[in-house]
Design a protein around this motif. Structure first.
Motif, short mmCIF file in Angstrom:
data_model
loop_
_atom_site.label_atom_id
_atom_site.label_comp_id
_atom_site.label_asym_id
_atom_site.label_seq_id
_atom_site.Cartn_x
_atom_site.Cartn_y
_atom_site.Cartn_z
N PHE A 182 0.97 -1.07 0.43
CA PHE A 182 0.21 -0.20 -0.40
C PHE A 182 0.52 1.63 0.15
N ASN A 183 1.71 0.96 0.94
CA ASN A 183 2.56 2.28 0.94
C ASN A 183 2.94 2.46 -0.88
N TYR A 184 3.35 1.43 -1.10
CA TYR A 184 4.44 1.83 -2.48
C TYR A 184 3.51 2.67 -3.95
N ILE A 185 2.75 1.43 -3.48
CA ILE A 185 1.40 2.71 -4.71
C ILE A 185 1.10 3.78 -4.34
N ARG A 186 0.07 4.61 -2.53
CA ARG A 186 0.26 5.29 -2.31
C ARG A 186 1.28 6.56 -2.93
N SER B 125 -1.08 10.15 -7.78
CA SER B 125 -1.47 10.72 -7.16
C SER B 125 -2.90 11.43 -6.95
N PHE B 126 -3.13 10.24 -7.35
CA PHE B 126 -4.84 10.26 -7.45
C PHE B 126 -5.05 10.04 -6.42
N PHE B 127 -4.61 8.84 -5.08
CA PHE B 127 -5.21 8.95 -3.76
C PHE B 127 -5.37 10.16 -3.25
N ASP B 128 -5.16 11.07 -3.52
CA ASP B 128 -5.27 12.62 -2.93
C ASP B 128 -7.35 13.07 -2.76
#
Length: 198
Positions: A113-117, A121-124
């Motif tokens: 999760f930390n890797y893809i986060r 940037s779309f997680f924002d």
């Protein structure tokens, strides 16, 4: 305002053990063994639950399968590189955000999760996230859905959950959330239009 809740694996990101193994190994027997001794184990689930660290899990995998040490090392080091966004679904997020609140509810390991986060940037764009390893809970346990509703003060009748696994949808519906079973980007768009989210 509707609340749209998305799973990550196979909804926003491709996650296929077979595709990962095909990309990393040639020998069909090795691929079959690794699928059994890594992806299909309770240890993989404990990684998702956050009750085992990545290093602890790796140690257990290798202790149980010393003859596959090199292959397990390679798989655990590189599998997250095969987590690619499903572009069609990512592209509709800004449009959905105009009239809906967006959330993530997913079973995921800490390291992956930390890797893809960090990478995307779309997680924002999301208003909140419930990730299994942080909460020590897994779908389809009822508590993880209840936690989502309570933490973000969501009305279940206005909340729609998109997941590719029917058991996870059924569990969400048991706490009053409306389920959308994901099959492909086209049908997802259709279903979102049907509930006036798009």
């Amino acid at each position: 305002m509707r609340n749209l809740v998305f799973d990550l694996g196979n909804v926003l990101f491709k996650f296929g053990p077979d595709e990962i193994l095909d990309g990393l190994f040639k020998d069909p027997l090795i691929k079959r063994k690794l699928k059994e001794v890594v992806f299909k184990t309770s240890i993989w689930k404990e990684l998702d639950r956050g009750t085992l660290s990545f290093e602890e899990a790796k140690k257990i995998f290798i202790e149980k399968n010393p003859n596959l040490k090199e292959e397990i090392d390679k798989l655990l080091q590189e599998w997250k590189n095969y987590l690619h966004p499903i572009t069609e679904n990512i592209e509709i997020l800004p449009e959905l955000k105009e009239n809906n609140k967006l959330f993530i509810l997913s079973n995921f390991h800490e390291e992956a999760f930390n890797y893809i986060r960090r990478k995307y940037s779309f997680f924002d764009i999301f208003d909140g996230m419930i990730i299994s390893y942080k909460e020590k809970l897994l779908k389809p346990e009822k508590e993880i859905y209840q936690l989502l509703l309570n933490r973000y003060n969501l009305n279940p009748e206005e909340t729609f959950f998109v997941d590719d696994i029917i058991e996870n949808i059924t569990a969400a519906e048991e706490v009053g959330i409306k389920g959308i079973l994901y099959t492909n980007p086209e049908s997802l768009r259709e279903m979102l239009k049907r509930i006036d989210a798009l």
